[in-house]
Design a protein around this motif. Structure first.
Motif, PDB file in Angstrom:
ATOM      1  N   CYS A  56     -10.999  -5.126  -7.940  1.00  0.00           N
ATOM      2  CA  CYS A  56     -10.577  -4.804  -6.574  1.00  0.00           C
ATOM      3  C   CYS A  56      -9.069  -4.959  -6.408  1.00  0.00           C
ATOM      4  N   ILE A  57      -8.517  -6.080  -6.879  1.00  0.00           N
ATOM      5  CA  ILE A  57      -7.098  -6.342  -6.628  1.00  0.00           C
ATOM      6  C   ILE A  57      -6.205  -5.444  -7.459  1.00  0.00           C
ATOM      7  N   ILE A  58      -6.598  -5.128  -8.676  1.00  0.00           N
ATOM      8  CA  ILE A  58      -5.791  -4.220  -9.494  1.00  0.00           C
ATOM      9  C   ILE A  58      -5.737  -2.848  -8.843  1.00  0.00           C
ATOM     10  N   SER A  59      -6.871  -2.379  -8.316  1.00  0.00           N
ATOM     11  CA  SER A  59      -6.890  -1.088  -7.618  1.00  0.00           C
ATOM     12  C   SER A  59      -5.982  -1.114  -6.404  1.00  0.00           C
ATOM     13  N   ALA A  60      -6.042  -2.203  -5.640  1.00  0.00           N
ATOM     14  CA  ALA A  60      -5.210  -2.317  -4.432  1.00  0.00           C
ATOM     15  C   ALA A  60      -3.731  -2.375  -4.777  1.00  0.00           C
ATOM     16  N   GLU A  61      -3.385  -3.085  -5.841  1.00  0.00           N
ATOM     17  CA  GLU A  61      -1.972  -3.206  -6.232  1.00  0.00           C
ATOM     18  C   GLU A  61      -1.418  -1.895  -6.782  1.00  0.00           C
ATOM     19  N   MET A  62      -2.266  -1.092  -7.378  1.00  0.00           N
ATOM     20  CA  MET A  62      -1.807   0.208  -7.871  1.00  0.00           C
ATOM     21  C   MET A  62      -1.457   1.153  -6.723  1.00  0.00           C
ATOM     22  N   VAL A  63      -2.171   1.011  -5.606  1.00  0.00           N
ATOM     23  CA  VAL A  63      -1.987   1.942  -4.500  1.00  0.00           C
ATOM     24  C   VAL A  63      -0.893   1.493  -3.538  1.00  0.00           C
ATOM     25  N   GLY A  64      -0.860   0.204  -3.198  1.00  0.00           N
ATOM     26  CA  GLY A  64       0.073  -0.231  -2.172  1.00  0.00           C
ATOM     27  C   GLY A  64       0.625  -1.618  -2.405  1.00  0.00           C
ATOM     28  N   SER A  65       1.474  -1.777  -3.417  1.00  0.00           N
ATOM     29  CA  SER A  65       2.073  -3.077  -3.685  1.00  0.00           C
ATOM     30  C   SER A  65       3.354  -2.885  -4.492  1.00  0.00           C
ATOM     31  N   MET A  66       4.245  -3.882  -4.379  1.00  0.00           N
ATOM     32  CA  MET A  66       5.481  -3.863  -5.162  1.00  0.00           C
ATOM     33  C   MET A  66       5.523  -4.992  -6.178  1.00  0.00           C
ATOM     34  N   ASN A  67       4.389  -5.643  -6.385  1.00  0.00           N
ATOM     35  CA  ASN A  67       4.298  -6.689  -7.401  1.00  0.00           C
ATOM     36  C   ASN A  67       2.833  -6.843  -7.808  1.00  0.00           C
ATOM     37  N   GLY A  68       2.582  -7.724  -8.774  1.00  0.00           N
ATOM     38  CA  GLY A  68       1.233  -7.918  -9.279  1.00  0.00           C
ATOM     39  C   GLY A  68       0.974  -7.092 -10.531  1.00  0.00           C
ATOM     40  N   LEU A  69      -0.102  -7.432 -11.229  1.00  0.00           N
ATOM     41  CA  LEU A  69      -0.407  -6.770 -12.499  1.00  0.00           C
ATOM     42  C   LEU A  69      -0.787  -5.301 -12.311  1.00  0.00           C
ATOM     43  N   GLY A  70      -1.444  -4.986 -11.204  1.00  0.00           N
ATOM     44  CA  GLY A  70      -1.769  -3.597 -10.933  1.00  0.00           C
ATOM     45  C   GLY A  70      -0.517  -2.754 -10.759  1.00  0.00           C
ATOM     46  N   PHE A  71       0.455  -3.295 -10.031  1.00  0.00           N
ATOM     47  CA  PHE A  71       1.736  -2.603  -9.873  1.00  0.00           C
ATOM     48  C   PHE A  71       2.443  -2.456 -11.212  1.00  0.00           C
ATOM     49  N   LEU A  72       2.394  -3.508 -12.032  1.00  0.00           N
ATOM     50  CA  LEU A  72       3.033  -3.470 -13.348  1.00  0.00           C
ATOM     51  C   LEU A  72       2.482  -2.323 -14.187  1.00  0.00           C
ATOM     52  N   ILE A  73       1.164  -2.189 -14.226  1.00  0.00           N
ATOM     53  CA  ILE A  73       0.532  -1.136 -15.019  1.00  0.00           C
ATOM     54  C   ILE A  73       0.860   0.242 -14.462  1.00  0.00           C
ATOM     55  N   TRP A  74       0.760   0.404 -13.158  1.00  0.00           N
ATOM     56  CA  TRP A  74       0.994   1.710 -12.540  1.00  0.00           C
ATOM     57  C   TRP A  74       2.454   2.141 -12.661  1.00  0.00           C
TER      58      TRP A  74
END
Length: 212
Positions: free
Chosen positions: A148-166
């Motif tokens: 859930c959090i990786i998906s959320a960070e890919m769409v609308g975030s400027m930090n976190g592992l999801g943002f890093l990957i995206w």
């Protein structure tokens, strides 16, 4: 890529950011999901009322909640917590309900014959019997919380592992994408090890049962 991210502190910082979001959202989910699951497992009338709602919510993937949560909460931290909460609550309730329903009826009848009150049966028979399965459910849904959090960070975030990957994907940085994926796996493995340690320490009757 891993060395560069470790040297400048980015990787460790993003791991902490994502882990905080997962754990806080998951605490809210568990705080509601466990009592609600036990209530559904022990009260037939409540189960008839609530289960249809859970059945409607449960098939929805975490990605389906992202647009709605962004409309309601924006893209701040509260939205990240909400994604984890909404993405894990229904599965956790289903797992806990099932664990409660699988408690041996003979244990409950024995406690009733010995004069135990409903409250004592709940805390001294049903909850301890269901606890090992509840802990297993927590481990499964904790991994789901990371999805859930990786998906959320890919769409609308400027930090976190999801943002890093995206962000690495946008720059065609394959090494950084793989580092982000490995960081997720290592972090989940570490959290799972901690949960197993807690299980080993606080559920000794389950530990002894597994030894046999």
């Amino acid at each position: 890529a891993a060395l560069a991210l470790l040297v400048d502190g980015t990787l460790f910082n993003y791991i902490l950011v994502s882990a905080r979001r997962v754990l806080l959202g998951f605490v809210f989910s568990a705080g509601l999901g466990i009592p609600l699951g036990i209530l559904l497992g022990t009260t037939r009338m409540v189960r008839w009322i609530v289960q249809p709602i859970i059945s409607i919510i449960r098939p929805l993937p975490s990605l389906a909640w992202i647009p709605l949560s962004m409309l309601w909460l924006g893209i701040g931290e509260s939205q990240k917590y909400a994604i984890v909460f909404m993405g894990t609550l229904a599965p956790l309730v289903v797992f806990v309900t099932d664990a409660t329903l699988r408690v041996e009826p003979i244990y409950i009848r024995a406690a009733q014959n010995l004069g135990a009150s409903s409250t004592r049966i709940m805390w001294e028979v049903i909850f301890p019997s269901a606890l090992p399965s509840i802990v297993s459910a927590l481990k499964v849904t904790l991994a789901l919380a990371w999805t859930c959090i990786i998906s959320a960070e890919m769409v609308g975030s400027m930090n976190g592992l999801g943002f890093l990957i995206w962000n690495a994907k946008d720059w065609s940085n394959v090494g950084q994408v793989i580092v982000g994926m490995l960081a997720i796996s290592v972090t989940v493995l570490a959290l799972d090890t901690i949960v197993r340690g807690v299980e080993h320490r606080f559920i000794p009757w389950h530990r002894d049962k597994k030894k046999r």
